[in-house]
Scaffold this motif. Structure first.
Motif, PDB file in Angstrom:
ATOM      1  N   ALA A   1      23.049  40.977  35.698  1.00 21.24           N
ATOM      2  CA  ALA A   1      23.899  40.434  36.764  1.00 21.24           C
ATOM      3  C   ALA A   1      24.058  41.477  37.858  1.00 21.24           C
ATOM      4  O   ALA A   1      24.926  42.342  37.783  1.00 21.24           O
ATOM      5  CB  ALA A   1      25.258  40.025  36.206  1.00 21.24           C
ATOM      6  N   PRO A   2      23.230  41.407  38.895  1.00 19.23           N
ATOM      7  CA  PRO A   2      23.300  42.408  39.967  1.00 19.23           C
ATOM      8  C   PRO A   2      24.661  42.488  40.649  1.00 19.23           C
ATOM      9  O   PRO A   2      24.969  43.478  41.302  1.00 19.23           O
ATOM     10  CB  PRO A   2      22.230  41.929  40.955  1.00 19.23           C
ATOM     11  CG  PRO A   2      21.302  41.064  40.162  1.00 19.23           C
ATOM     12  CD  PRO A   2      22.152  40.427  39.120  1.00 19.23           C
ATOM     13  N   TYR A   3      25.478  41.453  40.479  1.00 20.44           N
ATOM     14  CA  TYR A   3      26.779  41.378  41.145  1.00 20.44           C
ATOM     15  C   TYR A   3      27.937  41.859  40.263  1.00 20.44           C
ATOM     16  O   TYR A   3      29.084  41.893  40.709  1.00 20.44           O
ATOM     17  CB  TYR A   3      27.059  39.926  41.556  1.00 20.44           C
ATOM     18  CG  TYR A   3      27.035  38.966  40.384  1.00 20.44           C
ATOM     19  CD1 TYR A   3      28.180  38.698  39.654  1.00 20.44           C
ATOM     20  CD2 TYR A   3      25.848  38.368  39.985  1.00 20.44           C
ATOM     21  CE1 TYR A   3      28.156  37.851  38.563  1.00 20.44           C
ATOM     22  CE2 TYR A   3      25.809  37.517  38.886  1.00 20.44           C
ATOM     23  CZ  TYR A   3      26.963  37.270  38.178  1.00 20.44           C
ATOM     24  OH  TYR A   3      26.923  36.437  37.085  1.00 20.44           O
ATOM     25  N   PHE A   4      27.674  42.231  39.006  1.00 18.14           N
ATOM     26  CA  PHE A   4      28.780  42.516  38.099  1.00 18.14           C
ATOM     27  C   PHE A   4      29.629  43.694  38.565  1.00 18.14           C
ATOM     28  O   PHE A   4      30.862  43.683  38.419  1.00 18.14           O
ATOM     29  CB  PHE A   4      28.286  42.778  36.671  1.00 18.14           C
ATOM     30  CG  PHE A   4      29.423  42.972  35.706  1.00 18.14           C
ATOM     31  CD1 PHE A   4      30.174  41.891  35.269  1.00 18.14           C
ATOM     32  CD2 PHE A   4      29.783  44.247  35.261  1.00 18.14           C
ATOM     33  CE1 PHE A   4      31.253  42.061  34.404  1.00 18.14           C
ATOM     34  CE2 PHE A   4      30.858  44.424  34.404  1.00 18.14           C
ATOM     35  CZ  PHE A   4      31.592  43.332  33.973  1.00 18.14           C
ATOM     36  N   ASN A   5      29.008  44.699  39.145  1.00 19.93           N
ATOM     37  CA  ASN A   5      29.783  45.852  39.617  1.00 19.93           C
ATOM     38  C   ASN A   5      30.786  45.426  40.683  1.00 19.93           C
ATOM     39  O   ASN A   5      31.877  45.987  40.792  1.00 19.93           O
ATOM     40  CB  ASN A   5      28.845  46.921  40.171  1.00 19.93           C
ATOM     41  CG  ASN A   5      29.475  48.294  40.185  1.00 19.93           C
ATOM     42  OD1 ASN A   5      30.306  48.622  39.341  1.00 19.93           O
ATOM     43  ND2 ASN A   5      29.084  49.115  41.141  1.00 19.93           N
ATOM     44  N   ALA A   6      30.418  44.400  41.463  1.00 22.84           N
ATOM     45  CA  ALA A   6      31.343  43.890  42.477  1.00 22.84           C
ATOM     46  C   ALA A   6      32.523  43.171  41.822  1.00 22.84           C
ATOM     47  O   ALA A   6      33.664  43.266  42.299  1.00 22.84           O
ATOM     48  CB  ALA A   6      30.610  42.955  43.435  1.00 22.84           C
TER      49      ALA A   6
ATOM     50  N   CYS B   1      37.307  32.632  51.467  1.00 24.14           N
ATOM     51  CA  CYS B   1      37.115  33.991  51.970  1.00 24.14           C
ATOM     52  C   CYS B   1      36.427  34.816  50.890  1.00 24.14           C
ATOM     53  O   CYS B   1      36.701  34.632  49.705  1.00 24.14           O
ATOM     54  CB  CYS B   1      38.454  34.623  52.346  1.00 24.14           C
ATOM     55  SG  CYS B   1      39.414  33.651  53.527  1.00 24.14           S
ATOM     56  N   PRO B   2      35.544  35.731  51.264  1.00 28.68           N
ATOM     57  CA  PRO B   2      34.750  36.441  50.263  1.00 28.68           C
ATOM     58  C   PRO B   2      35.573  37.378  49.390  1.00 28.68           C
ATOM     59  O   PRO B   2      36.540  37.993  49.846  1.00 28.68           O
ATOM     60  CB  PRO B   2      33.739  37.225  51.109  1.00 28.68           C
ATOM     61  CG  PRO B   2      34.412  37.411  52.431  1.00 28.68           C
ATOM     62  CD  PRO B   2      35.222  36.157  52.637  1.00 28.68           C
ATOM     63  N   ASP B   3      35.164  37.488  48.135  1.00 31.53           N
ATOM     64  CA  ASP B   3      35.750  38.444  47.195  1.00 31.53           C
ATOM     65  C   ASP B   3      34.901  39.707  47.128  1.00 31.53           C
ATOM     66  O   ASP B   3      35.395  40.789  46.832  1.00 31.53           O
ATOM     67  CB  ASP B   3      35.823  37.840  45.796  1.00 31.53           C
ATOM     68  CG  ASP B   3      36.541  36.506  45.783  1.00 31.53           C
ATOM     69  OD1 ASP B   3      37.592  36.402  46.440  1.00 31.53           O
ATOM     70  OD2 ASP B   3      36.041  35.561  45.135  1.00 31.53           O
ATOM     71  N   TYR B   4      33.597  39.538  47.363  1.00 34.13           N
ATOM     72  CA  TYR B   4      32.657  40.653  47.417  1.00 34.13           C
ATOM     73  C   TYR B   4      31.431  40.171  48.177  1.00 34.13           C
ATOM     74  O   TYR B   4      31.252  38.968  48.421  1.00 34.13           O
ATOM     75  CB  TYR B   4      32.289  41.168  46.017  1.00 34.13           C
ATOM     76  CG  TYR B   4      32.010  40.097  44.980  1.00 34.13           C
ATOM     77  CD1 TYR B   4      30.731  39.585  44.782  1.00 34.13           C
ATOM     78  CD2 TYR B   4      33.042  39.605  44.179  1.00 34.13           C
ATOM     79  CE1 TYR B   4      30.485  38.611  43.841  1.00 34.13           C
ATOM     80  CE2 TYR B   4      32.802  38.623  43.224  1.00 34.13           C
ATOM     81  CZ  TYR B   4      31.528  38.138  43.056  1.00 34.13           C
ATOM     82  OH  TYR B   4      31.282  37.166  42.121  1.00 34.13           O
ATOM     83  N   TYR B   5      30.604  41.108  48.590  1.00 35.66           N
ATOM     84  CA  TYR B   5      29.507  40.784  49.496  1.00 35.66           C
ATOM     85  C   TYR B   5      28.244  40.392  48.729  1.00 35.66           C
ATOM     86  O   TYR B   5      27.315  41.179  48.554  1.00 35.66           O
ATOM     87  CB  TYR B   5      29.228  41.980  50.407  1.00 35.66           C
ATOM     88  CG  TYR B   5      30.404  42.344  51.297  1.00 35.66           C
ATOM     89  CD1 TYR B   5      30.875  41.452  52.250  1.00 35.66           C
ATOM     90  CD2 TYR B   5      31.033  43.578  51.181  1.00 35.66           C
ATOM     91  CE1 TYR B   5      31.948  41.774  53.069  1.00 35.66           C
ATOM     92  CE2 TYR B   5      32.109  43.909  52.005  1.00 35.66           C
ATOM     93  CZ  TYR B   5      32.559  43.002  52.941  1.00 35.66           C
ATOM     94  OH  TYR B   5      33.622  43.325  53.752  1.00 35.66           O
TER      95      TYR B   5
END
Length: 545
Positions: A182-187, A442-446
């Motif tokens: 999951a490339p987004y997990f750190n976010a 609204c975004p929580d992370y990019y």
């Protein structure tokens, strides 16, 4: 992608970028800031909340493992001392806490406190709006989707154990085992969902644990006072690793924009969010014009259609509604601040698709789509209701849409104003979501994952349009774990265009932030997220003259 923040410094920023102020800008050590949060939050429980004003409270009081950099948008360490160690298969993330971290009452922060936060997120009894974000951790989905009242207690206990075994703690280390790369997990580790809620305080406070006496956090501020429906008062946490420059931050609850504008002009507010109704007054006042600050917002506003309720069970009706209002005219004549949108992800953010124009204004196509609707959907057009957050300014905006649908489709839409707190409550549950409604994301992370999967995957615990599209689900779930950036972007774009074409929502506009900021307020960042740790630690005020 580089995401620029705007800093309110010694002068008004004239474009993107930052202004740091001058060497003579000295923070008042006893400085106080007053801003407006508009309304009483429905909840401030970090493992339950989902609305912006709710999240803003949590992120003042709690610090997650990671945070976003206000200038670059990249994920950087917060309570963690460094970037995580990631296993070669991309399925294990290990974070190490900084040494010496404490809560505001002096109790040490441990890796087990963060594990408890994740336990609450995935516990079905918590019924958190963002529980879906935890499904990437092994065992979270299986446990969270159980019914705590109906399922076999032994099976629930086994599911809980299986989940807890996937988060391992050793000293200052906490490791998460994921179902897939999951490339987004750190976010996700940078947002509120895994905030280290204190088990002893949750137990002591019970259903009222979010009151100041037990809402004890590890972040830059302490919630010192909560006068319900009036204000929240935050004071500097002296035990935080990087103490805030402000001594006190008060958030008042003024729901009507005109009243808030008057409060700003009377120096009862230090920051004010400008709307169309305020522009003429600001433009005619030289002092107010100097106090204007603009920057990114990142939010995407839309009309939500509950696809489980007629007539919006019919795709043709949804398309007709989405294509039958003139977004450009809306911005020029009514909203005045923002940009028209025909796709979901906001301009300037990863995944923005300016080429997706399926929902563009086209009355002929809208009428044709409506003519293809089923007889049942056609009959239900006589009873369409649009719910919204009840303010005078919102009423003006929604009456404009009401007029567009009457003129262009011949449909009489009934407006349903609902008080702010109740409105947010309605939108948090599938069985209370209105027939149609006006809202923004609204975004929580990019990352595109935060927009497409988090909001519109049919398993999501956040969105309640009731929409399910198997092709969309397959695309976003594949993109979520795809390591190749180009393939990942392509899959998300395909999913985004399916979303536009199936129209569970009708896109309206991308927000832009326009504020009035008092000259003595410095380092007030404007970003697409708005809850980075630096937003709360760096802002300060000089001595007020």
């Amino acid at each position: 992608m580089t995401l620029l923040a705007l800093v309110i410094g010694a002068c008004t920023q004239q474009g993107g970028g930052t202004t740091s102020g001058t060497s003579s800008d000295q923070a008042d050590p006893n400085g106080e800031l007053t801003t407006n949060m508009s309304a009483e939050p429905d909840t401030i429980d970090p493992q339950v909340e989902s609305f912006v004003s709710e999240i803003g409270v949590t992120m003042r009081v709690f610090e997650p493992l990671m945070t976003a950099d206000v200038k670059t948008g990249k994920v950087i360490p917060a309570a963690a001392k460094d970037q995580p160690k990631i296993s070669s298969d991309g399925k294990t993330y290990t974070y190490t806490l900084r040494d010496g971290l404490t809560y505001s009452d002096g109790k040490a922060v441990t890796a087990n406190d963060f594990k408890y936060g994740w336990q609450r997120l995935c516990d079905p009894a918590t019924a958190g709006d963002y529980a879906f974000t935890g499904y990437i951790v092994v065992g979270c989905e299986a446990w969270n989707t159980m019914d705590p009242k109906k399922d076999d207690p032994a099976k629930q206990a086994a599911a809980k154990t299986a989940f807890l075994n996937s988060i391992k703690v050793s000293g200052n280390d906490i490791s998460f085992t994921l179902t897939d790369p999951a490339p987004y997990f750190n976010a996700i580790a940078s947002i509120w969902v895994g905030a280290p809620a204190r088990e002893d305080m949750v137990t002591k406070g019970g259903s009222s644990w979010t009151e100041p006496a037990t809402f004890i956090g590890n972040g830059p501020f302490i919630l010192s006072e909560w006068k319900h429906n009036e204000k929240m008062v935050f004071t500097r946490n002296p035990k935080y690793r990087n103490p805030a420059k402000l001594a006190k931050w008060t958030q008042v609850m003024i729901n009507e924009g005109a009243v808030a504008f008057a409060a700003y002009r009377n120096s009862e507010l230090d920051v004010f969010g400008v709307a169309a109704e305020d522009l003429r007054t600001i433009d005619s006042d030289a002092d107010l014009k100097k106090q204007v600050a603009e920057g990114p917002q990142g939010c995407s506003f839309y009309m939500g259609f509950n696809t489980t309720k007629a007539p919006f069970t019919d795709k043709n009706v949804r398309i007709a509604f989405a294509k039958s209002f003139d977004r450009v005219a809306y911005i020029n004549d009514v909203q005045k601040i923002g940009k028209p949108s025909t796709s979901f992800i906001s301009e300037g953010l990863p995944g923005f698709d300016g080429g997706d124009t399926f929902q563009k204004y086209d009355v002929t196509a809208a009428k044709a789509a409506l003519a293809q609707a089923s007889p049942e959907a056609q009959a239900a057009l006589t009873n369409v209701k649009l719910s919204y957050n009840a303010t005078a300014r919102n009423k003006t905006r929604l009456e404009w849409f009401q007029g567009q649908w009457k003129t262009n489709l011949g449909v009489n839409v009934q407006l349903d104003p609902v008080d702010s707190t109740t409105y947010s409550q309605l939108l948090k549950k599938a069985d209370t979501t209105p027939q149609s409604y006006y809202i923004g994301w609204c975004p929580d992370y990019y990352d595109q994952q935060d927009w497409l999967t988090t909001v519109f995957d049919s398993k999501s615990t956040i969105s309640h349009t009731g929409w399910k599209n198997d092709q969309f689900d397959t695309l976003v779930r594949g993109a979520d774990k795809e390591a190749d950036p180009k393939k990942r972007d392509d899959m998300y774009q395909q999913a985004s265009r399916l979303l536009s074409q199936d129209a569970p929502v009708g896109f309206v506009y991308y927000g832009t932030t326009k504020l009035l900021v008092k000259p003595y307020v410095k380092n007030y960042y404007i970003t697409a997220l708005g809850f980075e740790v630096a937003d709360f630690t760096d802002v300060f005020v000089t001595k007020k003259s």
